[in-house]
Each structure stands twice: as C-alpha cells, then as structure tokens.
Motif scaffolding. Structure first.
Motif, mmCIF file in Angstrom:
data_model
loop_
_atom_site.group_PDB
_atom_site.id
_atom_site.type_symbol
_atom_site.label_atom_id
_atom_site.label_comp_id
_atom_site.label_asym_id
_atom_site.label_seq_id
_atom_site.Cartn_x
_atom_site.Cartn_y
_atom_site.Cartn_z
ATOM 1 N N GLY A 189 0.786 -1.222 0.000
ATOM 2 C CA GLY A 189 0.000 0.000 0.000
ATOM 3 C C GLY A 189 0.823 1.280 0.000
ATOM 4 N N GLY A 190 1.929 1.295 -0.703
ATOM 5 C CA GLY A 190 2.767 2.493 -0.763
ATOM 6 C C GLY A 190 3.690 2.676 0.418
ATOM 7 N N LEU A 191 3.687 1.712 1.345
ATOM 8 C CA LEU A 191 4.557 1.765 2.511
ATOM 9 C C LEU A 191 5.640 0.702 2.413
ATOM 10 C CD1 LEU A 191 1.935 2.187 5.369
ATOM 11 C CD2 LEU A 191 3.373 3.958 4.331
ATOM 12 N N ILE A 192 6.842 1.068 2.825
ATOM 13 C CA ILE A 192 7.972 0.140 2.866
ATOM 14 C C ILE A 192 8.196 -0.224 4.332
ATOM 15 C CG2 ILE A 192 10.409 -0.183 2.325
ATOM 16 C CD1 ILE A 192 10.076 2.232 0.338
ATOM 17 N N HIS A 193 8.091 -1.495 4.653
ATOM 18 C CA HIS A 193 8.281 -1.997 6.013
ATOM 19 C C HIS A 193 9.624 -2.733 6.058
ATOM 20 C CE1 HIS A 193 3.979 -1.375 7.062
ATOM 21 N NE2 HIS A 193 3.834 -1.574 5.761
ATOM 22 N N VAL A 194 10.527 -2.290 6.919
ATOM 23 C CA VAL A 194 11.851 -2.906 7.021
ATOM 24 C C VAL A 194 11.995 -3.546 8.400
ATOM 25 C CG1 VAL A 194 14.343 -2.523 6.923
ATOM 26 C CG2 VAL A 194 12.829 -1.193 5.441
ATOM 27 N N SER A 195 12.302 -4.843 8.411
ATOM 28 C CA SER A 195 12.548 -5.549 9.668
ATOM 29 C C SER A 195 13.809 -5.020 10.334
ATOM 30 C CB SER A 195 12.737 -7.045 9.390
ATOM 31 O OG SER A 195 11.533 -7.642 9.020
ATOM 32 N N PRO A 218 25.152 -11.716 21.443
ATOM 33 C CA PRO A 218 25.633 -10.879 22.547
ATOM 34 C C PRO A 218 26.508 -9.698 22.124
ATOM 35 C CG PRO A 218 26.630 -13.063 22.627
ATOM 36 C CD PRO A 218 25.591 -13.098 21.562
ATOM 37 N N GLU A 219 27.171 -9.776 20.989
ATOM 38 C CA GLU A 219 28.032 -8.679 20.535
ATOM 39 C C GLU A 219 27.248 -7.547 19.866
ATOM 40 O OE1 GLU A 219 28.161 -11.865 17.255
ATOM 41 O OE2 GLU A 219 28.189 -11.846 19.447
ATOM 42 N N LEU A 220 25.971 -7.786 19.577
ATOM 43 C CA LEU A 220 25.141 -6.761 18.945
ATOM 44 C C LEU A 220 24.569 -5.825 20.003
ATOM 45 C CD1 LEU A 220 23.333 -8.934 16.274
ATOM 46 C CD2 LEU A 220 25.236 -7.343 15.936
ATOM 47 N N LEU A 221 24.692 -4.522 19.762
ATOM 48 C CA LEU A 221 24.283 -3.510 20.722
ATOM 49 C C LEU A 221 23.087 -2.689 20.263
ATOM 50 C CD1 LEU A 221 27.883 -2.182 21.485
ATOM 51 C CD2 LEU A 221 26.610 -3.976 22.711
ATOM 52 N N VAL A 222 22.833 -2.660 18.934
ATOM 53 C CA VAL A 222 21.793 -1.807 18.345
ATOM 54 C C VAL A 222 21.077 -2.568 17.229
ATOM 55 C CG1 VAL A 222 21.339 0.358 17.108
ATOM 56 C CG2 VAL A 222 23.221 0.237 18.738
ATOM 57 N N GLU A 223 19.767 -2.373 17.148
ATOM 58 C CA GLU A 223 18.986 -2.878 16.023
ATOM 59 C C GLU A 223 17.983 -1.791 15.645
ATOM 60 O OE1 GLU A 223 16.009 -6.610 15.065
ATOM 61 O OE2 GLU A 223 17.817 -6.988 16.247
ATOM 62 N N VAL A 224 17.733 -1.648 14.344
ATOM 63 C CA VAL A 224 16.855 -0.582 13.862
ATOM 64 C C VAL A 224 15.863 -1.157 12.857
ATOM 65 C CG1 VAL A 224 16.739 1.662 12.697
ATOM 66 C CG2 VAL A 224 18.758 1.079 14.083
ATOM 67 N N ASP A 225 14.568 -0.862 13.051
ATOM 68 C CA ASP A 225 13.580 -1.166 12.008
ATOM 69 C C ASP A 225 12.986 0.148 11.523
ATOM 70 O OD1 ASP A 225 11.221 -0.532 13.565
ATOM 71 O OD2 ASP A 225 11.249 -2.530 14.420
ATOM 72 N N ALA A 226 12.300 0.102 10.381
ATOM 73 C CA ALA A 226 11.861 1.355 9.765
ATOM 74 C C ALA A 226 10.563 1.193 8.990
ATOM 75 C CB ALA A 226 12.949 1.869 8.823
ATOM 76 N N LEU A 227 9.922 2.332 8.818
ATOM 77 C CA LEU A 227 8.762 2.470 7.947
ATOM 78 C C LEU A 227 9.043 3.649 7.029
ATOM 79 C CD1 LEU A 227 5.812 1.648 7.264
ATOM 80 C CD2 LEU A 227 5.091 3.320 8.973
ATOM 81 N N ALA A 228 8.864 3.444 5.728
ATOM 82 C CA ALA A 228 9.106 4.505 4.746
ATOM 83 C C ALA A 228 7.949 4.553 3.762
ATOM 84 C CB ALA A 228 10.424 4.257 3.995
ATOM 85 N N VAL A 229 7.810 5.674 3.099
ATOM 86 C CA VAL A 229 6.779 5.822 2.066
ATOM 87 C C VAL A 229 7.457 5.839 0.703
ATOM 88 C CG1 VAL A 229 5.114 6.995 3.535
ATOM 89 C CG2 VAL A 229 6.778 8.335 2.280
#
Length: 130
Positions: free
Chosen positions: A25-31, A115-126
């Motif tokens: 629907g025009g939205l980009i969902h990123v895990s 355990p070595e991972l400190l940051v995770e980012v998900d996103a929503l874009a149009v």
C-alpha cells in the motif's frame, strides 16, 4: 498487493522465518537490521555509533531497493542494549537523515539476537508518488 524486496547488500534470513522488507500500500516496512556480519561477528569497530551506522546502511539499502529513499523514511524504532549510549545513536542517525527527521522510538532491551550486537533498527518509509 504485498511485494517482498531483497538486495545483495543485506543478507536474507533463513527461508520461512521472516522478510527483511515488504512493500504494501505504498509503505515500505523494514525488519530490524543490525551490524551482524555474514558468518558471525560484527561489522566495523563494534561501537554503538558504528553499529548504528551499519544498521542504518542496511535499512536504507532495503528502502532504496524497494524504490524509496532516506527522505521517505517516516519512522524508526531503535533497540539499544545500553541506554547510557543513546547520544551515540542520535549522532549516527543525524548522519543519514535531514529535516524533517523521521519519527523515532528508542527502546532499551536486555539483549539482541547475538551478545556482541548492541543496536537494532527497524523502519517504515513511504514510496514517492508514481
């Protein structure tokens, strides 16, 4: 219609587990993306700032593969294992985005997938208008 998006810049998850990126629907969902290296370990120097940069590079690679751009990112959710390091996340995020900055939620978590991972980012874009 839902369209799955992949790019060689971001390793695909095992089949049947989840999708890295879907367009609907025009939205980009990123895990959630992180600085995990293919085959194990962490990309870069392992700092929170560098891990944030690597995660955002992956997010934007998927957004661009879907037909979007950084300017179309409207929402980020950042998962951070040490909230005392949130300024490093903010500084790295400013390297990727300009006004209007995406909406953002920062969540403190006990751990990520490794355990070595400190940051995770998900996103929503149009997607841009056709």
């Amino acid at each position: 219609m839902i369209r799955r998006v992949a790019t060689p810049a971001v390793p695909e998850p095992p089949p049947g587990l989840f999708s890295n990126c879907l367009v609907a629907g025009g939205l980009i969902h990123v895990s959630g993306q992180h600085a995990g290296a293919p085959g194990g370990g962490v990309l870069g120097d392992g700092s929170v700032a560098d891990q944030t940069r690597h995660a955002l590079h992956k997010v934007l690679a998927l957004v661009e593969a879907a037909g979007g751009s950084a300017a179309g990112v409207v929402k980020l959710t950042v998962y951070l294992t040490d909230m005392a390091r949130k300024a490093e996340v903010s500084a790295a995020r400013r390297e990727f985005f300009a006004d209007p900055m995406p909406c953002s939620t920062l969540v403190g978590v006990a751990a990520l997938v490794a355990p070595e991972l400190l940051v995770e980012v998900d996103a929503l874009a149009v997607l841009p208008p056709a």
